[in-house]
Design a protein around this motif. Sequence first.
Motif, mmCIF file in Angstrom:
data_model
loop_
_atom_site.group_PDB
_atom_site.id
_atom_site.type_symbol
_atom_site.label_atom_id
_atom_site.label_comp_id
_atom_site.label_asym_id
_atom_site.label_seq_id
_atom_site.Cartn_x
_atom_site.Cartn_y
_atom_site.Cartn_z
ATOM 1 N N ASN A 104 0.817 -1.220 0.000
ATOM 2 C CA ASN A 104 0.000 0.000 0.000
ATOM 3 C C ASN A 104 0.853 1.273 0.000
ATOM 4 N N ARG A 105 2.077 1.140 -0.507
ATOM 5 C CA ARG A 105 2.952 2.308 -0.645
ATOM 6 C C ARG A 105 3.546 2.382 -2.053
ATOM 7 N N ILE A 106 2.950 1.642 -2.988
ATOM 8 C CA ILE A 106 3.337 1.713 -4.398
ATOM 9 C C ILE A 106 2.087 2.042 -5.200
ATOM 10 N N ILE A 107 2.166 3.074 -6.053
ATOM 11 C CA ILE A 107 1.032 3.412 -6.905
ATOM 12 C C ILE A 107 1.461 3.389 -8.368
ATOM 13 N N ASN A 108 0.485 3.156 -9.241
ATOM 14 C CA ASN A 108 0.744 3.052 -10.673
ATOM 15 C C ASN A 108 -0.300 3.865 -11.437
ATOM 16 N N ILE A 109 0.119 4.427 -12.566
ATOM 17 C CA ILE A 109 -0.814 5.109 -13.462
ATOM 18 C C ILE A 109 -1.009 4.222 -14.688
ATOM 19 N N HIS A 110 -2.283 3.934 -15.028
ATOM 20 C CA HIS A 110 -2.586 3.093 -16.179
ATOM 21 C C HIS A 110 -3.487 3.862 -17.140
ATOM 22 N N PRO A 111 -3.195 3.820 -18.448
ATOM 23 C CA PRO A 111 -3.930 4.651 -19.416
ATOM 24 C C PRO A 111 -5.249 4.060 -19.897
ATOM 25 N N SER A 112 -6.075 3.597 -18.960
ATOM 26 C CA SER A 112 -7.435 3.182 -19.295
ATOM 27 C C SER A 112 -8.269 3.229 -18.027
ATOM 28 N N LEU A 113 -9.558 3.027 -18.206
ATOM 29 C CA LEU A 113 -10.447 2.944 -17.052
ATOM 30 C C LEU A 113 -10.497 1.477 -16.616
ATOM 31 N N ILE A 114 -9.624 1.113 -15.691
ATOM 32 C CA ILE A 114 -9.601 -0.262 -15.193
ATOM 33 C C ILE A 114 -10.991 -0.621 -14.671
#
Length: 211
Positions: A104-114
């Motif tokens: 809960n201390r790693i975040i990611n950006i993904h280019p879609s609406l998961i």
Amino acid sequence: MLRVVVLVSGGGTNLQAIIDAIAAGKVKNAQIVGVISNNKTVKSLERARNAGIPAVCVSPKDYESREVFNEALLAKVKEFAPDLIVLAGFLVKIPEAMVHEYSNRIINIHPSLIPSFCGVGYYGLHVHEKALERGVKVTGATVHFVNEGMDEGPIIAQKAVAVEDDDTPETLQRRVMEQAEWLLLPKAVDDIANGRICVVNGKVKHTNSEN
């Protein structure tokens, strides 16, 4: 002050968005203490150094096995003593040991609406190619915490972006960046730095508290 390490594989536009937001005071109580890339020639390292941020390359190509690389990557991350790790277009699967170490201390950006267009094989421009092939009318971006699954961690925030009839993968990618990614990721860092979100029963809960 939240210590942030950013992992990135490409040009680093999301990294730049965070750098700019911190400089503008839009992200408070956070500082980027290091940037790590798996590619020594990418512009993201230059962006970091121009901002006075330590930047290093840890490439799988420089190690005899993926296991040794994973150990080296985790060791380098630990050197920066981060409170938060941001995957800003990092195209290397991070080791499970890192996921566990920084739960809960790693975040990611993904280019879609998961959960649309996510998982193995869906990254970068490929996501937008698939969205156009499918004929969707709305796409966007998602910021989420990272767990052992692929794009399966608790969702922090999402923003929708309209798909236009004459879009190409490149024009759609640019619009998703401008209208969603570059806004969502700095906001997520700010929310985490100021105690406005937490994970409860596998879902993100937003609060109004400030540290």
